[in-house]
Motif scaffolding. Structure first.
Motif, PDB file in Angstrom:
ATOM      1  N   HIS A  61       0.822  -1.203   0.000  1.00  0.00           N
ATOM      2  CA  HIS A  61       0.000   0.000   0.000  1.00  0.00           C
ATOM      3  C   HIS A  61       0.863   1.262   0.000  1.00  0.00           C
ATOM      4  O   HIS A  61       0.577   2.237  -0.716  1.00  0.00           O
ATOM      5  CB  HIS A  61      -0.926  -0.005   1.214  1.00  0.00           C
ATOM      6  N   GLU A  62       1.931   1.255   0.777  1.00  0.00           N
ATOM      7  CA  GLU A  62       2.832   2.412   0.804  1.00  0.00           C
ATOM      8  C   GLU A  62       3.583   2.564  -0.515  1.00  0.00           C
ATOM      9  O   GLU A  62       3.790   3.679  -0.999  1.00  0.00           O
ATOM     10  CB  GLU A  62       3.822   2.272   1.967  1.00  0.00           C
ATOM     11  N   PHE A  64       2.556   1.785  -3.455  1.00  0.00           N
ATOM     12  CA  PHE A  64       1.650   2.285  -4.484  1.00  0.00           C
ATOM     13  C   PHE A  64       1.641   3.812  -4.534  1.00  0.00           C
ATOM     14  O   PHE A  64       1.554   4.400  -5.614  1.00  0.00           O
ATOM     15  CB  PHE A  64       0.240   1.752  -4.223  1.00  0.00           C
ATOM     16  N   LYS A  65       1.751   4.445  -3.397  1.00  0.00           N
ATOM     17  CA  LYS A  65       1.719   5.911  -3.352  1.00  0.00           C
ATOM     18  C   LYS A  65       2.850   6.526  -4.177  1.00  0.00           C
ATOM     19  O   LYS A  65       2.686   7.607  -4.748  1.00  0.00           O
ATOM     20  CB  LYS A  65       1.806   6.389  -1.906  1.00  0.00           C
ATOM     21  N   ARG A  68       2.663   4.845  -8.409  1.00  0.00           N
ATOM     22  CA  ARG A  68       1.633   5.394  -9.291  1.00  0.00           C
ATOM     23  C   ARG A  68       2.050   6.732  -9.895  1.00  0.00           C
ATOM     24  O   ARG A  68       1.476   7.170 -10.900  1.00  0.00           O
ATOM     25  CB  ARG A  68       0.323   5.566  -8.531  1.00  0.00           C
ATOM     26  N   GLY A 151      -4.574   0.374  -7.424  1.00  0.00           N
ATOM     27  CA  GLY A 151      -3.882   0.155  -6.146  1.00  0.00           C
ATOM     28  C   GLY A 151      -3.200  -1.195  -6.154  1.00  0.00           C
ATOM     29  O   GLY A 151      -2.337  -1.471  -6.972  1.00  0.00           O
ATOM     30  N   ILE A 152      -3.609  -2.072  -5.246  1.00  0.00           N
ATOM     31  CA  ILE A 152      -3.024  -3.406  -5.147  1.00  0.00           C
ATOM     32  C   ILE A 152      -3.811  -4.370  -6.031  1.00  0.00           C
ATOM     33  O   ILE A 152      -5.036  -4.460  -5.931  1.00  0.00           O
ATOM     34  CB  ILE A 152      -3.021  -3.919  -3.695  1.00  0.00           C
ATOM     35  N   THR A 153      -3.103  -5.105  -6.883  1.00  0.00           N
ATOM     36  CA  THR A 153      -3.692  -6.192  -7.653  1.00  0.00           C
ATOM     37  C   THR A 153      -3.291  -7.503  -7.005  1.00  0.00           C
ATOM     38  O   THR A 153      -2.094  -7.814  -6.910  1.00  0.00           O
ATOM     39  CB  THR A 153      -3.202  -6.173  -9.114  1.00  0.00           C
ATOM     40  N   ASN A 178      -0.171  -0.047 -10.903  1.00  0.00           N
ATOM     41  CA  ASN A 178      -0.553  -0.823  -9.727  1.00  0.00           C
ATOM     42  C   ASN A 178       0.655  -1.533  -9.123  1.00  0.00           C
ATOM     43  O   ASN A 178       1.700  -1.692  -9.768  1.00  0.00           O
ATOM     44  CB  ASN A 178      -1.591  -1.884 -10.112  1.00  0.00           C
ATOM     45  N   ARG A 231      -8.425  -3.833   1.273  1.00  0.00           N
ATOM     46  CA  ARG A 231      -7.245  -3.068   0.859  1.00  0.00           C
ATOM     47  C   ARG A 231      -6.748  -3.494  -0.522  1.00  0.00           C
ATOM     48  O   ARG A 231      -5.861  -2.865  -1.082  1.00  0.00           O
ATOM     49  CB  ARG A 231      -6.117  -3.247   1.887  1.00  0.00           C
TER      50      ARG A 231
END
Length: 508
Positions: A61-62, A64-65, A68, A151-153, A178, A231
């Motif tokens: 998750h972090e 991805f920021k 992207r 986001g997350i795949t 992603n 998430r």
């Protein structure tokens, strides 16, 4: 094989949890990968615990920021380098795929080539993530749409293509912006570890953020964590229809997105106007390639009554010439089934065929003796059946081929469509009208419909997937990339007034 494993970095017991930079200890259950080729243990993998899984998701998750915001062509350059690394390791990785899964060596090499091909496709795609512009009904306004990463795949892959399907998803997901979490089949985890390490080397050389490429080896429970996790906005799952229904229900309950590539019950219609030489090659490879363990394997031959006897005679003769044995020997056509559970399903299906009135034209059975000690080598068989038999309506992941007659093309297409699954289909004909009817809206109801090639296999350029109980998702080529992104419609007012749509007046 020991030298190959060592060259690929696989020795002894391994962690199966990685964030793309660090390998976590792996606090879950241990999984030992055993080759169906000779029954030898390849490696033991320490699976992910729930704590490991959560740590991976947080890291992803972090990442991805940051990821992207990398320009898509820059992300494409990373994927290009992955393709180059795969070219370097094609020989060793292809042999490992063959050894761990049991498919023929040429199919193992072919699977790695698919990975290389999707890298090439994704590189070009990285400069083509385009939207549309639309005319606004309001003066001084402009409308357009653009696509953003989700986001997350989460990628849940199956044993029969242990690395290719992961690459179909991950390469597209990465160029779209992603990050990925891969849960490979617990039956083929070693090839996943090797792919993870290849990608990590490329990522490290390019300072890609930790968490863009993640691996979580585990059993069914690990897949359930992914499917239920809010998430993870997108789940791409490949496997049985039963599994897919569970994933779809779980993901749908949280209003997530899913790409499902599930069961196939694929048929070839062999017309009276067919080139029977071509038809024979397509039918035999489709039925026995990967020992019938492809989602696109040919399960049914629907043969016109005028050529039925002649074609069956040629088909039976071809089956008598099949060489079954170690898939690393390029002289062999057919390798083993993945494990004893698959063998038991094969034997159960054979019993059901007889019980439901089928007639075997080529008998099946488990092979014994030198070279077949694992008990996973079986004889490809052919059964004459009726399409409505319960067993024919079911997908068995084994080299069992059903044959039946038809009289008119309309009847043949009806047989083709009259199963719950809708992945791949084909017609063998030199008659243009028959080909066009098969491809029309009143023809095949499958996601893939071919003329004068078999059902098995697919090229990277086309979107891959099917309808009905196959799941309806699409992967790989064409515009399948849109499934990994979210669409955003934008309206810009560059005038000095604020007119409302539909001519609505709102005066203050």
């Amino acid at each position: 094989m020991e030298e190959i494993l060592k060259s690929l970095g696989i020795t002894g017991k391994q962690s199966g949890v990685s964030t793309g930079k660090h390998w976590l200890p792996g606090g879950g259950a241990e999984i030992t990968s055993v080759s169906p080729v000779d029954g030898k243990a390849i490696a033991t993998i320490r699976g992910a615990s729930r704590e490991d899984y959560d740590a991976v998701v947080v890291t992803a998750h972090e990442a991805f920021k940051t990821w992207r915001q990398w320009p898509a062509p820059r992300r494409g350059e990373i994927v290009r380098q992955i393709g180059e690394a795969l070219r370097k390791h094609k020989h060793d990785l292809g042999r490992l795929v063959s050894y761990e899964m049991g498919k023929s060596l040429q199919e193992g090499f072919g699977e790695v080539q698919e990975m290389i091909d999707i890298c090439d496709f994704a590189v070009g795609l990285s400069r083509q993530l385009h939207g549309l512009t639309m005319h606004s009904e309001r003066p001084g306004h402009r409308m357009y749409e653009q696509w953003h990463p989700l986001g997350i795949t989460g990628i849940i892959s199956a044993f029969n293509f242990p690395v290719a399907v992961w690459s179909w998803n991950s390469m597209l997901a990465w160029v779209c912006g992603n990050v990925c979490i891969w849960k490979p089949s617990e039956k083929t985890p070693v090839t996943a570890l090797v792919c993870q390490r290849i990608v990590e080397t490329v990522f490290a050389a390019n300072e890609v953020p930790e968490g863009v490429c993640n691996l979580v080896v585990g059993g069914r429970e690990t897949g359930e964590w992914l499917a239920a996790d809010p998430r993870v906005p997108l789940i791409s799952a490949t496997g049985s229809t039963r599994m897919g229904k569970e994933v779809a229900a779980t993901v749908g309950a949280r209003l997530g997105k899913s790409i499902l590539e599930l069961g196939g019950n694929n048929a070839i219609i062999i017309s009276e106007h067919a080139d029977l030489d071509m038809a024979l090659i397509g039918a035999v490879f489709g039925a026995v390639g990967t020992a019938g363990q492809r989602c696109t394997s040919t399960r049914r031959l629907i043969i016109h009554e005028k050529v039925y006897d002649a074609f069956i005679a040629r088909l039976v003769k071809a089956y008598s010439q099949l060489r079954i044995g170690n898939p690393l020997d390029e002289n062999n056509h057919v390798g083993p089934l993945i494990d004893k559970d698959a063998v038991n399903a094969y034997l159960k299906s054979i019993a059901q065929i007889s019980a439901q009135g089928g007639k075997f034209l080529v008998e099946g059975g488990v092979l014994e003796g030198p070279g077949y000690e694992t008990g996973c080598y079986v004889r490809p068989c052919i059964a004459e059946v009726q399409n409505h038999f319960a067993i024919v309506q079911h997908e068995t992941f084994a080299p069992i081929l059903y044959v039946m007659k038809y009289q008119t093309l309309k009847e043949g297409i009806a047989f083709q469509n009259d199963v719950p699954q809708g992945l791949s289909s084909a017609i063998m004909t030199l008659n243009l009208r028959e080909a066009e009817e098969f491809l029309s809206a009143a023809g095949s109801d499958c996601g893939i419909a071919n003329v004068n090639i078999g059902t098995s296999g697919a090229e990277i350029g086309g979107a891959f997937g099917g309808e009905k109980e196959t799941g309806g998702g699409r992967e790989s080529g064409s515009d399948a990339w849109k499934a990994y992104m979210r669409r955003q419609t934008n309206t810009i007012n560059y005038s000095t007034k604020l007119p409302l749509a539909q001519g609505i007046k709102f005066d203050l």
